[in-house]
Design an enzyme around this catalytic site. Sequence first.
Site, PDB file in Angstrom:
ATOM      1  CE  LYS A 116      -4.028  -1.578   2.482  1.00  0.00           C
ATOM      2  NZ  LYS A 116      -4.779  -1.213   3.686  1.00  0.00           N
ATOM      3  N   GLY A 165      -9.441  -5.055   5.957  1.00  0.00           N
ATOM      4  CA  GLY A 165      -9.748  -4.226   7.135  1.00  0.00           C
ATOM      5  C   GLY A 165      -8.804  -4.442   8.309  1.00  0.00           C
ATOM      6  CD  GLU A 200      -3.832   6.916   4.292  1.00  0.00           C
ATOM      7  OE1 GLU A 200      -2.993   6.822   3.384  1.00  0.00           O
ATOM      8  OE2 GLU A 200      -4.966   6.443   4.189  1.00  0.00           O
ATOM      9  CB  ILE A 203     -10.533  11.393   5.135  1.00  0.00           C
ATOM     10  CG1 ILE A 203      -9.193  11.303   4.393  1.00  0.00           C
ATOM     11  CG2 ILE A 203     -11.536  12.318   4.455  1.00  0.00           C
ATOM     12  CD1 ILE A 203      -8.647  12.580   3.865  1.00  0.00           C
ATOM     13  CG  HIS A 208     -14.477   2.600   0.106  1.00  0.00           C
ATOM     14  ND1 HIS A 208     -13.326   2.006   0.593  1.00  0.00           N
ATOM     15  CD2 HIS A 208     -14.671   2.048  -1.120  1.00  0.00           C
ATOM     16  CE1 HIS A 208     -12.865   1.151  -0.300  1.00  0.00           C
ATOM     17  NE2 HIS A 208     -13.671   1.147  -1.344  1.00  0.00           N
ATOM     18  CD  GLU A 275     -10.354  -0.382  -1.891  1.00  0.00           C
ATOM     19  OE1 GLU A 275     -11.096  -1.374  -1.910  1.00  0.00           O
ATOM     20  OE2 GLU A 275      -9.649  -0.079  -0.896  1.00  0.00           O
ATOM     21  CG  ASN A 290      -8.222  -4.083  -3.401  1.00  0.00           C
ATOM     22  OD1 ASN A 290      -9.321  -3.757  -2.989  1.00  0.00           O
ATOM     23  ND2 ASN A 290      -7.164  -4.113  -2.605  1.00  0.00           N
ATOM     24  NE  ARG A 292      -7.913  -8.470  -3.456  1.00  0.00           N
ATOM     25  CZ  ARG A 292      -9.008  -7.939  -2.931  1.00  0.00           C
ATOM     26  NH1 ARG A 292     -10.182  -8.190  -3.459  1.00  0.00           N
ATOM     27  NH2 ARG A 292      -8.947  -7.151  -1.867  1.00  0.00           N
TER      28      ARG A 292
HETATM   29  P1  ADP Z   1     -12.862  -6.458  -1.465  1.00  0.00           P
HETATM   30  O1  ADP Z   1     -12.318  -5.089  -1.659  1.00  0.00           O
HETATM   31  O2  ADP Z   1     -12.794  -7.326  -2.644  1.00  0.00           O
HETATM   32  O3  ADP Z   1     -14.149  -6.458  -0.756  1.00  0.00           O
HETATM   33  P2  ADP Z   1     -11.725  -7.361   0.941  1.00  0.00           P
HETATM   34  O4  ADP Z   1     -10.674  -6.460   1.455  1.00  0.00           O
HETATM   35  O5  ADP Z   1     -13.027  -7.426   1.632  1.00  0.00           O
HETATM   36  O6  ADP Z   1     -11.802  -7.079  -0.570  1.00  0.00           O
HETATM   37  O7  ADP Z   1     -11.103  -8.815   0.836  1.00  0.00           O
HETATM   38  C1  ADP Z   1     -11.669  -9.856   0.112  1.00  0.00           C
HETATM   39  C2  ADP Z   1     -11.288 -11.129   0.757  1.00  0.00           C
HETATM   40  O8  ADP Z   1      -9.897 -11.263   0.777  1.00  0.00           O
HETATM   41  C3  ADP Z   1     -11.736 -11.226   2.195  1.00  0.00           C
HETATM   42  O9  ADP Z   1     -12.062 -12.558   2.428  1.00  0.00           O
HETATM   43  C4  ADP Z   1     -10.503 -10.790   2.978  1.00  0.00           C
HETATM   44  O10 ADP Z   1     -10.490 -11.373   4.249  1.00  0.00           O
HETATM   45  C5  ADP Z   1      -9.396 -11.298   2.089  1.00  0.00           C
HETATM   46  N1  ADP Z   1      -8.194 -10.460   2.063  1.00  0.00           N
HETATM   47  C6  ADP Z   1      -8.064  -9.234   1.549  1.00  0.00           C
HETATM   48  N2  ADP Z   1      -6.778  -8.805   1.616  1.00  0.00           N
HETATM   49  C7  ADP Z   1      -6.080  -9.792   2.193  1.00  0.00           C
HETATM   50  C8  ADP Z   1      -4.700  -9.971   2.536  1.00  0.00           C
HETATM   51  N3  ADP Z   1      -3.789  -9.041   2.311  1.00  0.00           N
HETATM   52  N4  ADP Z   1      -4.362 -11.128   3.106  1.00  0.00           N
HETATM   53  C9  ADP Z   1      -5.276 -12.077   3.348  1.00  0.00           C
HETATM   54  N5  ADP Z   1      -6.568 -11.972   3.038  1.00  0.00           N
HETATM   55  C10 ADP Z   1      -6.975 -10.854   2.476  1.00  0.00           C
HETATM   56  P1  ADP Z   2      -7.999  -2.736   3.233  1.00  0.00           P
HETATM   57  O1  ADP Z   2      -6.795  -3.146   2.486  1.00  0.00           O
HETATM   58  O2  ADP Z   2      -8.169  -3.437   4.508  1.00  0.00           O
HETATM   59  O3  ADP Z   2      -9.208  -2.690   2.365  1.00  0.00           O
HETATM   60  P2  ADP Z   2      -7.945   0.185   3.052  1.00  0.00           P
HETATM   61  O4  ADP Z   2      -6.692   0.964   3.039  1.00  0.00           O
HETATM   62  O5  ADP Z   2      -8.681   0.048   1.776  1.00  0.00           O
HETATM   63  O6  ADP Z   2      -7.669  -1.235   3.691  1.00  0.00           O
HETATM   64  O7  ADP Z   2      -8.918   0.804   4.146  1.00  0.00           O
HETATM   65  C1  ADP Z   2     -10.081   0.146   4.570  1.00  0.00           C
HETATM   66  C2  ADP Z   2     -11.112   1.158   5.064  1.00  0.00           C
HETATM   67  O8  ADP Z   2     -10.581   1.927   6.145  1.00  0.00           O
HETATM   68  C3  ADP Z   2     -11.531   2.182   4.029  1.00  0.00           C
HETATM   69  O9  ADP Z   2     -12.536   1.714   3.185  1.00  0.00           O
HETATM   70  C4  ADP Z   2     -11.960   3.339   4.895  1.00  0.00           C
HETATM   71  O10 ADP Z   2     -13.281   3.165   5.361  1.00  0.00           O
HETATM   72  C5  ADP Z   2     -11.022   3.268   6.078  1.00  0.00           C
HETATM   73  N1  ADP Z   2      -9.861   4.164   5.858  1.00  0.00           N
HETATM   74  C6  ADP Z   2      -8.669   3.825   5.343  1.00  0.00           C
HETATM   75  N2  ADP Z   2      -7.829   4.892   5.263  1.00  0.00           N
HETATM   76  C7  ADP Z   2      -8.518   5.952   5.748  1.00  0.00           C
HETATM   77  C8  ADP Z   2      -8.229   7.345   5.938  1.00  0.00           C
HETATM   78  N3  ADP Z   2      -7.040   7.874   5.625  1.00  0.00           N
HETATM   79  N4  ADP Z   2      -9.198   8.137   6.456  1.00  0.00           N
HETATM   80  C9  ADP Z   2     -10.405   7.633   6.789  1.00  0.00           C
HETATM   81  N5  ADP Z   2     -10.749   6.348   6.641  1.00  0.00           N
HETATM   82  C10 ADP Z   2      -9.826   5.491   6.122  1.00  0.00           C
HETATM   83 MG    MG Z   3      -9.430  -1.505   0.669  1.00  0.00          MG
END
Ligand code: ADP
Ligand code: ADP
Ligand code: MG
Length: 447
Positions: A116, A165, A200, A203, A208, A275, A290, A292
């Site tokens: 990231k 998350g 960071e 916000i 999202h 995103e 992402n 994928r």
């Molecule tokens: P999406 O943006 O597709 O909704 P999610 O972040 O919810 O993606 O992840 C989709 C699936 O992949 C979920 O089952 C989540 O637990 C898994 N996942 C996402 N990122 C990772 C990671 N870095 N390592 C392991 N599992 C992950």
């Molecule tokens: P993941 O890989 O688990 O999906 P993300 O970086 O996409 O992680 O962040 C997951 C969620 O966390 C976002 O959809 C948002 O709701 C919250 N989030 C992440 N970064 C920020 C930020 N800088 N400010 C506010 N909310 C955030």
């Molecule tokens: Mg994300």
Amino acid sequence: MLKKILIANRGEIAVRIIRACREMGIRTVAIYSEADKTALHTKLADEAVCIGPAKSTNSYLNIKAIIEAAYLTGCDSIHPGFGFLSENVKFAKICEEIGIKFIGPNYKMIELMGNKSKAKETMKNVGVPVVPGSDGLISSLKEAKEIAKSIKYPVILKASAGGGGKGIRIAYSEEELIKAYEVVKQESLTSFNDDSVYIEKYIENPRHIEIQIMADEHGNCVHLGERDCSIQRKNQKILEETPSSIINDKIRKKMGEIAVNAIKKVGYYNVGTIEFLVDKNRDFYFMEMNTRVQVEHPVTEMVTGIDIIKEQIKIASGETLEFSQKDIKITGHSLECRVNAENPDKNFMPCPGKITGLHLPGGNGIRIDSAIYAGYEIPIYYDSMIAKIIVHGNNRQESIEKMKSALGEFIIEGVDTNIDFLYKILENENFKTNNYTTSFLKDEFGI
Ligand code: ADP
Ligand code: ADP
Ligand code: MG
């Protein structure tokens, strides 16, 4: 065209991919763990290979066993789905080295975008607005404190290898930052075997919004509009919709162009999602990419009529995209709900077990992507998501009514689910009037 695909995943996404292959006349090989002998993907594929014990690290994450299975069954390609090895650089690289097509971007792109912090840097360099924060990783608590002071609290500390998350903490003060620093590092080490973190600006009350892109291996790229995934619990999406009511044609065009431009500049191909966080002034900032297919891809399929999985396979077969941006038309509105086997009254504790009775909803514009059946035993080892309900209406109001109808009809006996909880979201006045942000569930339901 690819002829035989090994699906390196399980659950509904494995089933979704098998179905797309069947329609395309492509043979499929499922892999399964010892806990998944009776899983639907194992039954539906043309062939199925057991690749190890229940624990994912020994099966669905076991690169050696999966590659051997692909080789022994004569597959020319592997579809990784989402989660598991879908963003694993080593896995994609090995596939390339032994001449098995990885259905996704080149491993170098996963390396660049899967991390990231690196992805943010890359995007910034190609002119995408990013969330203000540290330039790359932070190496000490002292540095974290200094950056937090300069960008001002609240800040968010994030694991660079994070996903789903996990590995995210907000800090409103230096005191909280000190705590968050240790927690995120530890969580990231346990979950992703990597403790690098970045910081960071947090916000406040954003939406999202993500842009689905699709690029072939010949330099053509289009976007398929946005998805609004602001309904989240603990930073994990549970309900998604498109179009987003806060995005007008002008912003959609701008976000889309920025995304497509970035993709072309970095030379990314196959499908992917960029995103963004959109703040109250409608300013948007890149958050992560992402590399994928995503859980919520069906809502985009409903409004565009494009089968994203089939497109992934066609792109990996070397085909040129059949459409340009002007051919992409958005029709109506689509909503998705993630149905999880969990108990909302017990802090959403996962609730695996045997499904003793099942009735799946149906109707005009209602789609179910799932891998459950009556008599199926949900194993304890994997994700608790057991079904996705996707609806397509003429407008948001109609989608909401269709979703309520579908949720009301859905019967799953034997395990607890979040179905009633999802229904409550759809009945919420602020959701109905589109007055929500990523803190919706916290604000409205205290979770
Ligand atoms: P999406 O943006 O597709 O909704 P999610 O972040 O919810 O993606 O992840 C989709 C699936 O992949 C979920 O089952 C989540 O637990 C898994 N996942 C996402 N990122 C990772 C990671 N870095 N390592 C392991 N599992 C992950
Ligand atoms: P993941 O890989 O688990 O999906 P993300 O970086 O996409 O992680 O962040 C997951 C969620 O966390 C976002 O959809 C948002 O709701 C919250 N989030 C992440 N970064 C920020 C930020 N800088 N400010 C506010 N909310 C955030
Ligand atoms: Mg994300």
